[in-house]
Scaffold this active site. Structure first.
Site: not given
Length: 353
Positions: A109-110
């Site tokens: 993800c991030t």
């Protein structure tokens, strides 16, 4: 790959990390080792060691990175934009240091923002959560962002999309290490797809807006089905069965944006796979998704993705010519820092799993 090979995996967390970014890969690695004759030694580490709280406050005991122990896989989790990943220089320094000794590096993800801030994604293809892909491309122009992939492999650097895609990524890592039968068996145990079909675009603009008004939803669905046609506010208002003035006010209240801007986003999302994967001329794509001409589409792409359509197509062609997203390059990890930037957002929208 022999099951006797023991691979040390270090998963990096930080205050405010996303718990599922950690627990999904942990579960997959554990099942591979305990039930399917693979062999992983997994450490959860942080910059300072000790107890680290997730974004929901769940405490996780972590170790400090010990010197001398070889690192096979360095996996960096992500977190919401209001977490302390925003300015955690110690975590970035830890990632940069460990990456020099790792056989491969990955993010969930991030977590891609941390890899990029550490300079590990410069010149590479990568992905991240669809909601933050435009911001990611703006902050890190030297990274080729593939916003619609569940995960991307570029040489020995792997990145994955939103939250649960960390499981998809880990299954791919397990397959790379111990073969397809082991990764399939782990997927069956976890009751997940071994290889998920579709990209992130199925989760983007329409899902993000989530208006409560049936009228606004009807207008959005109408817009999606008629993107190739002119869509002035009057036409969308007619689909919503209210006046143009009422519709404009209601739409802004429900979505936080104007009808014109949302239609632009829908058109860029429709154009992106045609640009990246197809061979149609740019001006034909622009007409088919409703931009009318390539200059309007170019301006929209620059606003939303940070790059013009031709640059995104060239990046895709270059990636494929070097082996595609599955095996793009074999170059070693850079040791120095490259692009810098911090994950941020004006507001914290609901996370999408």
């Amino acid at each position: 790959m022999s099951s006797d090979v023991r691979r040390r995996v270090r998963i990096v967390v930080f205050p405010g990390f996303e718990l599922l970014d950690l627990s999904g890969p942990l579960c997959a690695f554990n099942l591979a080792s305990e039930a399917h004759q693979a062999s992983y030694l997994v450490d959860v580490i942080s910059a300072h060691g000790g107890t680290v709280a997730s974004d929901w406050g769940v405490p996780i005991h972590t170790s400090r990175a010990s010197r001398g122990k070889p690192v096979d896989t360095l996996l960096v989790v992500g977190g919401p934009p209001d977490s302390t990943v925003d300015g955690d220089a110690d975590t970035v320094a830890l990632i940069r240091k460990l990456a020099r000794r790792a056989r491969r590096v990955a993010s969930v993800c991030t977590g891609a923002f941390l890899l990029a801030t550490a300079g590990l994604l410069d010149g590479r293809s990568a992905t991240t959560h669809w909601r933050y892909a435009p911001l990611f491309q703006q902050r890190f122009p030297r990274v080729r962002v593939d916003a619609d992939k569940i995960f991307v492999r570029d040489g020995n650097v792997w990145t994955s999309a939103g939250i649960t895609s960390g499981i998809d990524l880990t299954l791919a890592l397990i397959e790379d290490d111990f073969g397809i039968e082991v990764s399939k068996a782990v997927a069956r145990d976890m009751v997940v797809y071994h290889r998920r079909s579709g990209g992130q675009s199925q989760f983007s603009t329409l899902l993000e807006l989530e208006p409560s008004s049936d009228r606004v939803r009807d207008a959005l669905n109408f817009a999606r089905e008629h993107l190739h046609e002119p869509l002035p506010v009057e036409r969308m208002a007619a689909a919503a069965r209210i006046s143009a003035r009422q519709f404009a006010r209601l739409f802004l209240k429900e979505t936080g944006d104007t009808p014109a801007r949302v239609v632009e986003r829908l058109r860029t999302e429709a154009a992106l796979p045609r640009i990246q994967e197809g061979t149609e001329p740019i001006d034909i794509v622009a007409r088919k998704v409703g931009f009318g001409d390539k200059d309007r589409m170019r301006r929209a792409f620059l606003r939303i993705y940070g790059q013009p359509p031709r640059a995104l197509r060239r990046a895709t062609v270059a990636s494929k010519s070097q082996g595609g997203v599955s095996r793009a390059r074999k170059s070693p990890l850079p040791e120095g820092s490259g692009s810098s930037g911090l994950l941020s957002a004006r507001r914290s929208p609901p996370r999408v799993v």
